[in-house]
Design a protein around this motif. Structure first.
Motif, mmCIF file in Angstrom:
data_model
loop_
_atom_site.group_PDB
_atom_site.id
_atom_site.type_symbol
_atom_site.label_atom_id
_atom_site.label_comp_id
_atom_site.label_asym_id
_atom_site.label_seq_id
_atom_site.Cartn_x
_atom_site.Cartn_y
_atom_site.Cartn_z
ATOM 1 N N SER A 69 37.886 35.562 47.533
ATOM 2 C CA SER A 69 37.017 36.717 47.336
ATOM 3 C C SER A 69 36.544 37.268 48.668
ATOM 4 C CB SER A 69 35.807 36.319 46.470
ATOM 5 O OG SER A 69 35.088 35.282 47.103
ATOM 6 N N ASP A 106 44.960 39.991 40.722
ATOM 7 C CA ASP A 106 43.633 40.311 41.215
ATOM 8 C C ASP A 106 42.655 40.299 40.058
ATOM 9 O OD1 ASP A 106 44.762 42.518 40.060
ATOM 10 O OD2 ASP A 106 43.980 43.941 41.508
ATOM 11 N N LEU A 111 41.156 38.070 44.639
ATOM 12 C CA LEU A 111 42.546 37.757 44.302
ATOM 13 C C LEU A 111 42.644 36.326 43.823
ATOM 14 C CD1 LEU A 111 44.117 39.244 47.550
ATOM 15 C CD2 LEU A 111 43.955 40.352 45.322
#
Length: 123
Positions: A69, A106, A111
């Motif tokens: 993140s 995502d 992701l």
């Protein structure tokens, strides 16, 4: 099967001991190395391990989902995946025979990457 709580600090993941005559599951040490490879913004969302055997070898099959993140998510994913199959892993009494990306995508906060790995017990 072995699984982990994703809220456990990384330092606590590697305190893994063998049970009975078996050997310690290499999953906690593999997770610690994957997180170190990806960087500080990576976290384990899900991890599981189960026994695996062939006619000649014994080991464990692992499935790991890592999330990255923040602003560095793309760079963390690149660090994780760059040369992944050729990487050297330090796992006591085991070696990584195969590691690959099963899926990636995502989410709202970054992701994610799902990996599969096969570790074989050294004799």
């Amino acid at each position: 099967m072995t699984s982990i709580d994703p809220h456990v600090r990384a330092a606590n993941l590697i305190r893994n001991q063998p049970i009975g005559k078996g050997t310690a599951d290499p999953l906690p040490r593999l997770l610690a190395q994957l997180i170190a490879r990806a960087g500080d913004n990576a976290r384990v969302e899900r991890a599981a391990s189960r026994p695996w055997a062939s006619a000649l070898f014994e080991g464990r099959r692992h499935v790991v989902r890592l999330a990255m993140s923040g602003a560095e998510a793309l760079a963390a994913k690149a660090r994780l995946l760059d040369g992944l199959s050729e990487a050297q892993w330090v796992l006591p009494r085991h070696f990584v025979a195969d590691i690959c990306v099963d899926a990636e995508g995502d989410s709202a906060d970054g992701l994610w990457v799902e990996l599969s790995a096969l570790t074989i017990e050294e004799w």
